[in-house]
Structure formats: C-alpha cells, structure tokens
Design an enzyme around this catalytic site. Sequence first.
Site, PDB file in Angstrom:
ATOM      1  N   ASP A 147      63.807 111.214  47.243  1.00 28.96           N
ATOM      2  CA  ASP A 147      62.359 110.960  47.124  1.00 28.96           C
ATOM      3  C   ASP A 147      61.786 110.530  48.487  1.00 28.96           C
ATOM      4  O   ASP A 147      60.785 111.092  48.965  1.00 28.96           O
ATOM      5  CB  ASP A 147      62.161 109.854  46.067  1.00 28.96           C
ATOM      6  CG  ASP A 147      60.727 109.706  45.601  1.00 28.96           C
ATOM      7  OD1 ASP A 147      59.858 110.452  46.068  1.00 28.96           O
ATOM      8  OD2 ASP A 147      60.490 108.815  44.757  1.00 28.96           O
TER       9      ASP A 147
ATOM     10  N   VAL B 278      70.941 106.502  42.981  1.00 34.25           N
ATOM     11  CA  VAL B 278      70.717 105.102  42.572  1.00 34.25           C
ATOM     12  C   VAL B 278      70.558 104.948  41.060  1.00 34.25           C
ATOM     13  O   VAL B 278      70.727 103.842  40.543  1.00 34.25           O
ATOM     14  CB  VAL B 278      69.529 104.435  43.301  1.00 34.25           C
ATOM     15  CG1 VAL B 278      69.704 104.483  44.801  1.00 34.25           C
ATOM     16  CG2 VAL B 278      68.208 105.034  42.910  1.00 34.25           C
TER      17      VAL B 278
HETATM   18  N1  AR6 Z   1      68.572 116.498  50.000  1.00 36.01           N
HETATM   19  C1  AR6 Z   1      69.303 116.706  48.874  1.00 36.01           C
HETATM   20  N2  AR6 Z   1      69.872 115.719  48.169  1.00 36.01           N
HETATM   21  C2  AR6 Z   1      69.686 114.453  48.613  1.00 36.01           C
HETATM   22  C3  AR6 Z   1      68.939 114.146  49.767  1.00 36.01           C
HETATM   23  C4  AR6 Z   1      68.365 115.238  50.469  1.00 36.01           C
HETATM   24  N3  AR6 Z   1      67.619 115.073  51.569  1.00 36.01           N
HETATM   25  N4  AR6 Z   1      68.957 112.788  49.936  1.00 36.01           N
HETATM   26  C5  AR6 Z   1      69.692 112.281  48.924  1.00 36.01           C
HETATM   27  N5  AR6 Z   1      70.143 113.276  48.135  1.00 36.01           N
HETATM   28  P1  AR6 Z   1      68.727 109.658  44.461  1.00 36.01           P
HETATM   29  P2  AR6 Z   1      68.200 109.317  41.557  1.00 36.01           P
HETATM   30  C6  AR6 Z   1      70.994 113.227  46.922  1.00 36.01           C
HETATM   31  O1  AR6 Z   1      69.202 108.254  44.567  1.00 36.01           O
HETATM   32  O2  AR6 Z   1      69.595 108.903  41.290  1.00 36.01           O
HETATM   33  C7  AR6 Z   1      64.518 106.985  44.430  1.00 36.01           C
HETATM   34  O3  AR6 Z   1      64.285 105.739  45.033  1.00 36.01           O
HETATM   35  C8  AR6 Z   1      71.832 111.992  46.685  1.00 36.01           C
HETATM   36  O4  AR6 Z   1      72.999 112.031  47.497  1.00 36.01           O
HETATM   37  O5  AR6 Z   1      67.822 110.186  45.518  1.00 36.01           O
HETATM   38  O6  AR6 Z   1      67.562 110.322  40.643  1.00 36.01           O
HETATM   39  C9  AR6 Z   1      63.440 107.375  43.433  1.00 36.01           C
HETATM   40  O7  AR6 Z   1      62.169 106.917  43.849  1.00 36.01           O
HETATM   41  C10 AR6 Z   1      72.165 112.180  45.208  1.00 36.01           C
HETATM   42  O8  AR6 Z   1      73.226 113.128  45.074  1.00 36.01           O
HETATM   43  O9  AR6 Z   1      67.955 109.922  43.046  1.00 36.01           O
HETATM   44  C11 AR6 Z   1      63.904 106.721  42.182  1.00 36.01           C
HETATM   45  O10 AR6 Z   1      63.508 105.359  42.125  1.00 36.01           O
HETATM   46  C12 AR6 Z   1      70.893 112.818  44.642  1.00 36.01           C
HETATM   47  O11 AR6 Z   1      70.154 113.267  45.791  1.00 36.01           O
HETATM   48  C13 AR6 Z   1      65.396 106.812  42.262  1.00 36.01           C
HETATM   49  O12 AR6 Z   1      65.711 106.893  43.658  1.00 36.01           O
HETATM   50  C14 AR6 Z   1      70.023 111.880  43.829  1.00 36.01           C
HETATM   51  O13 AR6 Z   1      70.037 110.570  44.378  1.00 36.01           O
HETATM   52  C15 AR6 Z   1      65.930 108.053  41.591  1.00 36.01           C
HETATM   53  O14 AR6 Z   1      67.339 107.996  41.579  1.00 36.01           O
END
Ligand code: AR6
Length: 172
Positions: free
Chosen positions: A34, A120
């Site tokens: 995000d 997260v």
């Molecule tokens: N490109 C692709 N995947 C990514 C990238 C990127 N640039 N950066 C991280 N990931 P998360 P959630 C991966 O925590 O669990 C936010 O604060 C990461 O390694 O981003 O759905 C929102 O505002 C993991 O595999 O999302 C919400 O509050 C995946 O993306 C909360 O986090 C998802 O990790 C959502 O949590």
Amino acid sequence: MMRLELVRGDITKQCADAIVNAANTSLLGGGGVDGAIHRAAGPKLLEECQDLGGCPTGEAKLTRGYNLPAKFVIHTPGPIWRGGASHEDELLASCYTSCLSLAVENGCKTVAFPSISTGVYHFPLDRAAAIAVGAIWSFLETDGTLERVRIVCFDDTTLAAYNKALSAVGRG
Ligand code: AR6
C-alpha cells in the site's frame, strides 16, 4: 494458453491495465505494498482515495493510477488473520473476485495482484496462495474478456507458495 501467470517482482513497476492494492478499510494508505503504491503513484492517489469513504473487507474500489504505469489501481482490504474462524477464507476469495469483476466492468484486459493479506495481516501463506489461485482460476473459467492476470510475488518464499498452489489447480 494460460491466462494466469506468476512473477517475482515489484507491483508498482507492472505494466497492466490495473494493479491491485492490498489496502486497509480506510483506503488512506499504510505500509507494505500500500505504501509503495502510494509513493509511486504520487499524492493525487490519496486525494482520490479520500473521496471514496473507505471500503469494507473483501470488497474493492477503483481509482486512477496517476504516475504508475498502470491506468487504474483497484484497492481491496484483505482480511486480518484471526485464526481462521472469522470468515477469513471467504473474505480473501471475495477480494480477488471483487477486484476482477471491477476490472472487467472498467474494460481492463490485464490485471496484476500482490499477495493480499500475507504481510502484516498474517494470513498463512500456503492457505492464502491456494485461495487466491482458486478464486482467480474460477473467475477466468467464466470470463472471456481478461487476457492476462498476473500475481506479483515480492520474495522467493511467496513465489514458491503460489507456484505450488498453481500446480495443484493446474492438475485439477
Ligand atoms: N510489490 C509487490 N508485493 C509487495 C510489495 C511491492 N512493492 N511490497 C510488499 N509486498 P502487506 P497485507 C508484498 O503487508 O498483509 C498495509 O499497511 C509483501 O511482501 O503489504 O494485506 C495496508 O495499509 C506481502 O507478500 O499487505 C494494510 O493496513 C504482500 O505484499 C495492511 O498493510 C502483502 O503484504 C495490509 O496487510
């Protein structure tokens, strides 16, 4: 031809009609993917999100992509993992299906997803991968308009889990 593909990479760099943001229900930004999407898109993305009034878990809302290569961003809040008895599986499947429906409604032919909820929000990775691949696969079976759906895995562990899930569904 297989319309669902897996890559390792950064979703903010993807050339697709729409990329999906693993958001929270406020749609006002956060960390992880995000934060990366908002940084790459620029401040106009947050301005548009402020007018959306948030989004319930498992549903999706669409904005423009601004400075991203993608034309649209589809924002979907995934479920926070609470042990598995709080409809997490259904809500996660609903994220994928809602995003794909919205993409089709907006004329998209190509969509890129991150691994929703496995950061997260702590959804168990193998379980999330099976649900994601299953939901996308089922959608593609009934849809004739999408040309390519890509799951963009940020690290090798994530890519391995999705590869395993895809070979399971591919075997039927
Ligand atoms: N490109 C692709 N995947 C990514 C990238 C990127 N640039 N950066 C991280 N990931 P998360 P959630 C991966 O925590 O669990 C936010 O604060 C990461 O390694 O981003 O759905 C929102 O505002 C993991 O595999 O999302 C919400 O509050 C995946 O993306 C909360 O986090 C998802 O990790 C959502 O949590």
